[in-house]
Structure formats: C-alpha cells, structure tokens
Design a protein around this motif. Structure first.
Motif, mmCIF file in Angstrom:
data_model
loop_
_atom_site.group_PDB
_atom_site.id
_atom_site.type_symbol
_atom_site.label_atom_id
_atom_site.label_comp_id
_atom_site.label_asym_id
_atom_site.label_seq_id
_atom_site.Cartn_x
_atom_site.Cartn_y
_atom_site.Cartn_z
ATOM 1 N N TRP A 153 85.088 46.627 -10.149
ATOM 2 C CA TRP A 153 83.946 47.198 -10.864
ATOM 3 C C TRP A 153 82.746 46.274 -10.699
ATOM 4 C CZ3 TRP A 153 88.214 47.115 -14.746
ATOM 5 C CH2 TRP A 153 88.847 48.367 -14.871
ATOM 6 N N ILE A 154 81.570 46.846 -10.570
ATOM 7 C CA ILE A 154 80.335 46.083 -10.534
ATOM 8 C C ILE A 154 79.651 46.249 -11.883
ATOM 9 C CG2 ILE A 154 78.142 45.738 -9.376
ATOM 10 C CD1 ILE A 154 80.580 45.102 -7.654
ATOM 11 N N CYS A 155 79.495 45.150 -12.601
ATOM 12 C CA CYS A 155 78.943 45.161 -13.958
ATOM 13 C C CYS A 155 77.629 44.382 -13.975
ATOM 14 C CB CYS A 155 79.936 44.529 -14.946
ATOM 15 S SG CYS A 155 81.582 45.287 -14.935
ATOM 16 N N ASN A 156 76.561 45.019 -14.425
ATOM 17 C CA ASN A 156 75.247 44.385 -14.479
ATOM 18 C C ASN A 156 75.030 43.746 -15.848
ATOM 19 O OD1 ASN A 156 74.589 45.459 -11.895
ATOM 20 N ND2 ASN A 156 74.146 47.414 -12.865
ATOM 21 N N VAL A 157 74.799 42.440 -15.867
ATOM 22 C CA VAL A 157 74.592 41.728 -17.132
ATOM 23 C C VAL A 157 73.084 41.513 -17.298
ATOM 24 C CG1 VAL A 157 75.189 39.730 -18.529
ATOM 25 C CG2 VAL A 157 76.830 40.632 -16.861
ATOM 26 N N LYS A 158 72.532 42.158 -18.292
ATOM 27 C CA LYS A 158 71.081 42.311 -18.412
ATOM 28 C C LYS A 158 70.328 40.991 -18.529
ATOM 29 C CE LYS A 158 67.769 45.304 -20.757
ATOM 30 N NZ LYS A 158 67.530 46.254 -19.655
ATOM 31 N N MET B 218 72.006 49.506 -5.488
ATOM 32 C CA MET B 218 70.594 49.299 -5.802
ATOM 33 C C MET B 218 70.469 49.268 -7.329
ATOM 34 S SD MET B 218 69.595 49.753 -2.559
ATOM 35 C CE MET B 218 67.833 50.100 -2.553
ATOM 36 N N VAL B 219 69.991 48.157 -7.866
ATOM 37 C CA VAL B 219 69.974 47.971 -9.328
ATOM 38 C C VAL B 219 68.576 47.592 -9.787
ATOM 39 C CG1 VAL B 219 70.937 46.679 -11.262
ATOM 40 C CG2 VAL B 219 72.366 47.184 -9.277
ATOM 41 N N ALA B 220 68.114 48.228 -10.860
ATOM 42 C CA ALA B 220 66.810 47.893 -11.429
ATOM 43 C C ALA B 220 66.906 46.631 -12.279
ATOM 44 C CB ALA B 220 66.291 49.040 -12.279
ATOM 45 N N ASP C 257 73.543 33.650 -25.131
ATOM 46 C CA ASP C 257 74.632 34.248 -25.897
ATOM 47 C C ASP C 257 74.601 35.767 -25.810
ATOM 48 O OD1 ASP C 257 75.940 31.922 -26.952
ATOM 49 O OD2 ASP C 257 74.207 31.631 -28.254
ATOM 50 N N GLU C 258 73.395 36.340 -25.987
ATOM 51 C CA GLU C 258 73.264 37.794 -25.899
ATOM 52 C C GLU C 258 73.096 38.162 -24.430
ATOM 53 O OE1 GLU C 258 70.885 41.192 -28.308
ATOM 54 O OE2 GLU C 258 69.633 39.956 -27.008
ATOM 55 N N ALA C 259 74.189 38.496 -23.784
ATOM 56 C CA ALA C 259 74.201 38.854 -22.366
ATOM 57 C C ALA C 259 74.816 40.243 -22.265
ATOM 58 C CB ALA C 259 74.984 37.830 -21.554
ATOM 59 N N ARG C 260 73.995 41.252 -22.512
ATOM 60 C CA ARG C 260 74.480 42.623 -22.642
ATOM 61 C C ARG C 260 74.870 43.223 -21.292
ATOM 62 N NH1 ARG C 260 69.474 45.207 -25.665
ATOM 63 N NH2 ARG C 260 68.420 43.842 -24.163
ATOM 64 N N VAL C 261 75.938 44.012 -21.311
ATOM 65 C CA VAL C 261 76.392 44.686 -20.101
ATOM 66 C C VAL C 261 75.682 46.034 -20.001
ATOM 67 C CG1 VAL C 261 78.360 45.555 -18.808
ATOM 68 C CG2 VAL C 261 78.622 43.548 -20.280
ATOM 69 N N ALA C 262 74.909 46.205 -18.934
ATOM 70 C CA ALA C 262 74.194 47.463 -18.715
ATOM 71 C C ALA C 262 75.085 48.391 -17.876
ATOM 72 C CB ALA C 262 72.852 47.180 -18.056
ATOM 73 N N ALA C 263 74.563 48.940 -16.783
ATOM 74 C CA ALA C 263 75.329 49.915 -16.009
ATOM 75 C C ALA C 263 76.558 49.284 -15.352
ATOM 76 C CB ALA C 263 74.434 50.540 -14.944
ATOM 77 N N THR D 90 83.623 37.640 -9.875
ATOM 78 C CA THR D 90 82.653 37.018 -8.979
ATOM 79 C C THR D 90 81.251 37.197 -9.546
ATOM 80 O OG1 THR D 90 84.023 37.524 -7.053
ATOM 81 C CG2 THR D 90 81.713 36.994 -6.636
ATOM 82 N N GLN D 91 80.494 36.115 -9.668
ATOM 83 C CA GLN D 91 79.124 36.187 -10.162
ATOM 84 C C GLN D 91 78.152 36.220 -8.986
ATOM 85 O OE1 GLN D 91 78.305 33.029 -12.965
ATOM 86 N NE2 GLN D 91 79.091 34.251 -14.639
ATOM 87 N N ILE D 92 77.255 37.211 -8.999
ATOM 88 C CA ILE D 92 76.233 37.342 -7.957
ATOM 89 C C ILE D 92 74.871 37.179 -8.640
ATOM 90 C CG2 ILE D 92 75.295 38.788 -6.117
ATOM 91 C CD1 ILE D 92 77.988 40.382 -6.301
ATOM 92 N N PRO D 93 74.203 36.033 -8.489
ATOM 93 C CA PRO D 93 72.883 35.851 -9.119
ATOM 94 C C PRO D 93 71.851 36.773 -8.460
ATOM 95 C CG PRO D 93 73.865 33.746 -8.429
ATOM 96 C CD PRO D 93 74.645 34.830 -7.771
ATOM 97 N N THR D 94 71.076 37.487 -9.272
ATOM 98 C CA THR D 94 70.061 38.402 -8.728
ATOM 99 C C THR D 94 68.726 38.169 -9.434
ATOM 100 O OG1 THR D 94 70.722 40.229 -10.217
ATOM 101 C CG2 THR D 94 71.819 40.091 -8.077
ATOM 102 N N ALA D 95 68.355 39.041 -10.368
ATOM 103 C CA ALA D 95 67.101 38.910 -11.127
ATOM 104 C C ALA D 95 67.371 39.306 -12.566
ATOM 105 C CB ALA D 95 66.006 39.783 -10.517
ATOM 106 N N ARG D 96 66.617 38.741 -13.469
ATOM 107 C CA ARG D 96 66.851 38.996 -14.898
ATOM 108 C C ARG D 96 66.508 40.428 -15.304
ATOM 109 N NH1 ARG D 96 66.430 34.320 -19.289
ATOM 110 N NH2 ARG D 96 66.262 32.456 -18.009
ATOM 111 N N PHE D 97 67.156 40.831 -16.380
ATOM 112 C CA PHE D 97 66.914 42.094 -17.069
ATOM 113 C C PHE D 97 67.421 43.293 -16.258
ATOM 114 C CE2 PHE D 97 63.375 39.148 -18.051
ATOM 115 C CZ PHE D 97 63.863 38.714 -19.273
ATOM 116 N N LEU D 98 68.658 43.149 -15.763
ATOM 117 C CA LEU D 98 69.296 44.227 -15.016
ATOM 118 C C LEU D 98 69.536 45.434 -15.916
ATOM 119 C CD1 LEU D 98 71.938 42.121 -13.062
ATOM 120 C CD2 LEU D 98 69.753 42.986 -12.198
ATOM 121 N N HIS D 99 69.447 46.595 -15.292
ATOM 122 C CA HIS D 99 69.580 47.830 -16.069
ATOM 123 C C HIS D 99 70.451 48.819 -15.293
ATOM 124 C CE1 HIS D 99 68.424 50.223 -19.495
ATOM 125 N NE2 HIS D 99 67.920 51.192 -18.731
#
Length: 222
Positions: free
Chosen positions: A96-101, A141-143, A80-86, A120-129
């Motif tokens: 727009w490219i939106c990182n969901v933490k 390049m995303v942390a 539920d808590e899927a915060r939008v970072a950078a 479009t959803q692009i699965p990467t790694a958890r805790f994007l910043h």
C-alpha cells in the motif's frame, strides 16, 4: 474513525462488521495484489496518527504502525500530528502507498507480513493529500497541496521521480488520465485558483512538466 463493512447484496444493505480505528480518519484500502485480493485492509488515521492493518473479512485488528516522525525536508522538529491522507494499493507488489500529510513522507507498506509490516519511507514534499496513478499504473501522482506541488513516485522502485510546481493548492482526487496530441496526460484541478493543470506522463520532451493549463469555471475538484 469507524470502519464499517456493509453487505450490499441483501435486500436491505446490512452492516456485518464495524470497528473503531481511531478518533478521526479519511482513508482505507484493501489488498489487491494477486494472491492477497481483499485479504487485508489498511486504515489511515488522522488522530491518532497511525496506520492500522485489519483482516478485511472480519475487521479484526492485526497491527498498528505510528506515522509520527521527522519531516521530509530535514527539519529537526519531530511531528506528532502526522495524518494519513490518501491510500492506494500498488498494482505491481503487495504494497500500500500511504501519504503522510504533515511529514511529506510517502510510505510503502508491505503487507506480506501484516503483523510486522516492512515500511519504506519516500521523502517528497510536505502537506501530501490526494493522488492517483498515471495511465501505466507505474507512477503515483500525489498533491502536496499547501506546497502548490504534485509529486511523482515510482511505485515499483519506491523512489521519488519529480516534484512539479502546478499553482495554488492542487486538489486532484485520483486525477484524470487523458491522451491527445501532447501525449499521455494526467490532470489536476486546484482549490486555490480556477484552472486545470495537464502534466505529461509519457516519455519524451516535457515528461513530468505542466504542458498545458486550462481555465476552469471555478475552484475545487477532488
């Protein structure tokens, strides 16, 4: 959670519009693709977890898209808590490219039809910043900071390229692009340890790997 538009050309900077996009947030971005310059604004919410599109000239709301959902790693939990970072604007498309933490999903939000934006959803790694583009503007390049990784996203083709282990809690801000004898490099600092990681972005041996590490006087960055 407020979005404020300020006119900086008046003798005293003046607030000309303001809207509340949520209760808590950290990122906004405007449309930058040719023909859409400064037409729309995207707001990334922490609470509630959503993406809102607004008219960039008036701040009138246009649409809201929730970001809650399953995580990138296939876990069955619904987050539920899927915060939008950078958030960054693509150089090559009206996206727009939106990182969901918490979910580790990088969202490509197409703003050609802002009332019902294609996503479009692009699965990467958890805790994007935070994150930024390489020197070409093609790759983002995303942390994934709590995962101790940097993810590389091919923005025009909307796909994951590589997940790179860097060390404890990378915290690049937009990162930095440099060029030396090793090639074109993108640099991140870290919150968890005193070092800078230099990732090769140019083609050839070692692309998308940490090719050099430098000791830093302290942790931080961003």
């Amino acid at each position: 959670g407020k979005i404020t538009m300020i006119d900086t050309y008046t003798e005293v900077p003046t607030v000309v519009a303001e809207v509340k996009g949520g209760f808590d947030a950290r990122s906004v971005e405007v449309s930058k693709f040719k023909g859409y310059e400064d037409k729309y604004l995207v707001f990334g919410g922490y609470s509630p977890s959503h993406i809102a599109i607004l008219d960039a000239q008036t701040l009138e709301p246009i649409s809201v898209t929730p970001t809650s959902g399953p995580a990138c790693d296939g876990a069955k939990e619904y987050i539920d808590e899927a915060r939008v970072a950078a958030i960054v604007a693509s150089h090559t498309d009206p996206v727009w490219i939106c990182n969901v933490k918490e979910t580790g999903m990088v969202l490509g939000v197409d703003y050609k039809k802002p009332k019902k934006p294609a996503t479009t959803q692009i699965p990467t790694a958890r805790f994007l910043h935070d994150g930024g583009f390489d020197a070409t503007g093609h790759y983002l390049m995303v942390a994934a900071n709590a995962s101790n990784q940097i993810v590389v996203v091919d923005v025009p083709n909307k796909k994951l390229v590589k997940i790179i282990d860097t060390g404890s809690k990378p915290h690049p801000g937009r990162g930095a692009n440099i060029k030396n004898s090793l090639g074109s490099l993108w640099v991140t600092s870290h919150v968890g340890e005193n070092k800078l990681s230099l990732i090769k972005t140019s083609e050839g041996p070692g692309q998308w790997t940490v090719v050099k590490e430098l000791q830093a006087p302290g942790t931080g960055g961003g």
